[in-house]
Write an enzyme that holds these catalytic residues in place. Sequence first.
Site, short mmCIF file in Angstrom:
data_model
loop_
_atom_site.label_atom_id
_atom_site.label_comp_id
_atom_site.label_asym_id
_atom_site.label_seq_id
_atom_site.Cartn_x
_atom_site.Cartn_y
_atom_site.Cartn_z
CD GLN A 1 -29.62 35.43 -8.76
OE1 GLN A 1 -30.25 36.23 -9.44
NE2 GLN A 1 -28.70 35.81 -7.89
N GLY A 2 -31.68 30.91 -8.63
CA GLY A 2 -32.82 30.53 -7.80
C GLY A 2 -32.69 31.06 -6.39
CB SER B 1 -36.82 35.77 -5.50
OG SER B 1 -35.94 36.86 -5.53
CD GLU C 1 -27.66 39.55 -9.58
OE1 GLU C 1 -28.56 39.35 -10.41
OE2 GLU C 1 -27.69 39.09 -8.43
CD GLU D 1 -37.35 51.10 -2.74
OE1 GLU D 1 -37.98 51.95 -3.37
OE2 GLU D 1 -37.02 49.99 -3.25
#
Length: 390
Positions: free
Chosen positions: A125-126, A128, A243, A374
Amino acid sequence: MRLQLNSREREFQERAADWLSDNVPTADRPPSGPAMVDFDRAWQRRQYDGGWAGVSWPSEFGGAGLSLTEQILWYEQCARFDAPEPGVFNIALGHAGPTLIVEGSEAQKHDHLGPILRGEEIWAQGFSEPGAGSDLASLRMRAVRDGDDLVVNGSKIWTTKASVSDWQELLVRTDPEAARHHGLSFLIVALDTPGIEVRPITTMDGDTPFAEVFYDDVRIPLANVVGRLGDGWKVAMTTLGLERGTMTLGMVIRLLKLIDQVRELAATRVDRRGRAMLANDEVAAAIADIESEGVALYALALAFVSEVVRTGKAGPKGSMVRPFYAELSQRVKRLGADLLDREGLTVDGSAAAAEFVPSYLYSFAHTIGTGTSEVQRNVIAQRVLGLPRG
């Protein structure tokens, strides 16, 4: 939410139990390296050959074409029989494949869903970037159109499974003039494409589940865009919904089994006065807390999956499941490590230490990955409860 199984589902449950009792590997999974990857590929292939890979995936692409209820029953039986987890196929099976089922073209589904289920494609998974983690809309990696290709430059960080993966789901900015949540595109990228460099990141549990990935004039065909150019935010929200919700369900079921192991650990280990730790009121209360929270978490996860079944999409309520799971997981694993006392200072001691200590160290990632707790609470406040932005 329907809690009683019908006759078809009971029959499925029995068949799953019979197959797992005969096929779960007896050898331990290697902790790292090529042997670990080979183990995961072999287990995924065994499930495919047995007709158990992709229980709820469309049958035309190699899945079983069954319901999410049967997928849940499969997860439960896997936990019951201590079947290996997806391992390096976690991203491919948990949201790359399901995202393509929902958002991908027929060609993309044909090219990737079968190979994923057969254990032939590992995905990373790319999302961030160094300056865009939980605030995904601020990502700046550029992709510029050049003929039938997009030319990508920039870097990603905390790229899950990149060091062992064949393919990647990549979110890039294709229109820098558009608003933050617009002008993004979701790409399928072969990680052996020229111009890509992968640098593994070692985490505090000694593993390398993440990596930095650098892209230098990497050419990606337009045919690899999922959805349309500029639809990346929509596609990414589908991925994150899966996810944060349905993918987490399998993890929740395994966490319930781990809670049982914590109780067993407390019942069998003794304190310095020779009493079972479970006889200590504080320990007993702590275990009662995690057991009750585990039941509540499971009910919440089932309610979310039931909504997915009714509506056909993974909505924002998945953000209610993920932080609950992440924070409870940390407490469960911390309690298990605490019960080990000094033995919990190493992973080289007992089987219990090898079980709880690395998983506790890794559990810190749970409240960061897929969006921090958060951020998840902001999603709950704004998109579930309808509260105004502060």
